[in-house]
Scaffold this motif. Structure first.
Motif, PDB file in Angstrom:
ATOM      1  N   ASP A  32      28.212  37.017  24.962  1.00 18.42           N
ATOM      2  CA  ASP A  32      28.131  37.487  26.662  1.00 18.42           C
ATOM      3  C   ASP A  32      29.201  36.559  27.510  1.00 18.42           C
ATOM      4  N   THR A  33      29.755  37.112  28.446  1.00 21.56           N
ATOM      5  CA  THR A  33      30.384  36.749  29.444  1.00 21.56           C
ATOM      6  C   THR A  33      29.005  36.032  30.538  1.00 21.56           C
ATOM      7  N   ILE A  51      32.575  32.561  32.228  1.00 14.19           N
ATOM      8  CA  ILE A  51      33.089  31.916  30.958  1.00 14.19           C
ATOM      9  C   ILE A  51      32.876  33.022  30.071  1.00 14.19           C
ATOM     10  N   THR A  52      33.779  33.144  29.124  1.00 14.66           N
ATOM     11  CA  THR A  52      33.551  34.040  28.068  1.00 14.66           C
ATOM     12  C   THR A  52      32.617  33.617  27.067  1.00 14.66           C
ATOM     13  N   SER A  57      38.246  31.774  27.834  1.00 18.76           N
ATOM     14  CA  SER A  57      38.689  32.229  29.199  1.00 18.76           C
ATOM     15  C   SER A  57      37.381  32.185  30.074  1.00 18.76           C
ATOM     16  N   LYS A  58      37.914  31.531  31.466  1.00 15.48           N
ATOM     17  CA  LYS A  58      37.315  31.199  32.602  1.00 15.48           C
ATOM     18  C   LYS A  58      37.884  31.633  33.695  1.00 15.48           C
ATOM     19  N   SER A  59      37.021  31.890  34.890  1.00 13.63           N
ATOM     20  CA  SER A  59      37.234  32.217  36.155  1.00 13.63           C
ATOM     21  C   SER A  59      36.560  31.575  37.186  1.00 13.63           C
ATOM     22  N   TYR A  60      37.439  30.880  38.411  1.00  6.36           N
ATOM     23  CA  TYR A  60      36.783  30.428  39.444  1.00  6.36           C
ATOM     24  C   TYR A  60      37.068  31.209  40.724  1.00  6.36           C
ATOM     25  N   SER A  61      36.324  30.926  41.585  1.00  9.26           N
ATOM     26  CA  SER A  61      36.670  31.311  42.951  1.00  9.26           C
ATOM     27  C   SER A  61      37.636  30.247  43.557  1.00  9.26           C
ATOM     28  N   PHE A 104      33.027  39.597  21.083  1.00 10.70           N
ATOM     29  CA  PHE A 104      33.572  38.571  21.947  1.00 10.70           C
ATOM     30  C   PHE A 104      34.867  39.172  22.708  1.00 10.70           C
ATOM     31  N   GLY A 105      34.748  39.065  24.202  1.00 11.45           N
ATOM     32  CA  GLY A 105      35.691  39.372  24.846  1.00 11.45           C
ATOM     33  C   GLY A 105      36.543  38.281  25.332  1.00 11.45           C
ATOM     34  N   ASN A 106      37.640  38.684  26.336  1.00  3.29           N
ATOM     35  CA  ASN A 106      38.650  37.713  26.370  1.00  3.29           C
ATOM     36  C   ASN A 106      38.706  37.857  28.117  1.00  3.29           C
ATOM     37  N   TYR A 107      37.803  38.436  28.679  1.00  4.42           N
ATOM     38  CA  TYR A 107      37.915  38.554  30.235  1.00  4.42           C
ATOM     39  C   TYR A 107      36.621  37.883  30.819  1.00  4.42           C
TER      40      TYR A 107
END
Length: 128
Positions: A32-33, A51-52, A57-61, A104-107
């Motif tokens: 899971d993400t 986080i994936t 892969s990670k995202s932040y505001s 597993f995803g990458n987004y």
């Protein structure tokens, strides 16, 4: 029954640090993400970080980029949010969430609507 339980919130002075944890149970979260969101009084819930499953892969505001770090330990079904250089505007209830996945995803998803399960939240208060 899927459950997410956050911990680690509290009261801290501006410039201080806190580390939030979120432990999942009821299923395996490794694919899971996982994400963190927050809601300040009188405001809508907003994305903080995600986080994936692989952690690659990670995202932040924009508001937390460079100060917060998301990580995870799949062996323990746990994700973390290390929060440094805290500001009074970081005061909010912080929620962890998971978007279920079969592979597993990458987004690293950023929209609330993408997430399937939510924790109850943990309060973070930053004093000036």
């Amino acid at each position: 029954q899927v459950q997410l339980v956050e911990s680690g919130g509290g009261l801290v002075q501006a410039g201080g640090s806190l580390r939030l944890s979120c432990v999942g149970s009821g299923r395996t979260f490794s694919r899971d993400t996982m994400g963190w969101f927050r809601q300040a009084p009188g405001k809508e819930r907003e994305f903080v970080a995600s986080i994936t499953g692989t952690g690659l892969s990670k995202s932040y505001s924009d508001s937390v980029k460079g100060r917060f770090t998301i990580s995870r330990d799949n062996a323990k079904n746990t994700e973390f949010l290390q929060m440094n250089s805290l500001k009074p505007e970081d005061t909010a209830v912080y929620y962890c969430a998971t978007k279920t996945a079969q592979s597993f995803g990458n987004y690293a998803y950023t929209a609330m609507a993408d997430y399937d399960y939510w924790g109850q939240g943990t309060q973070v208060t930053v004093s000036a």
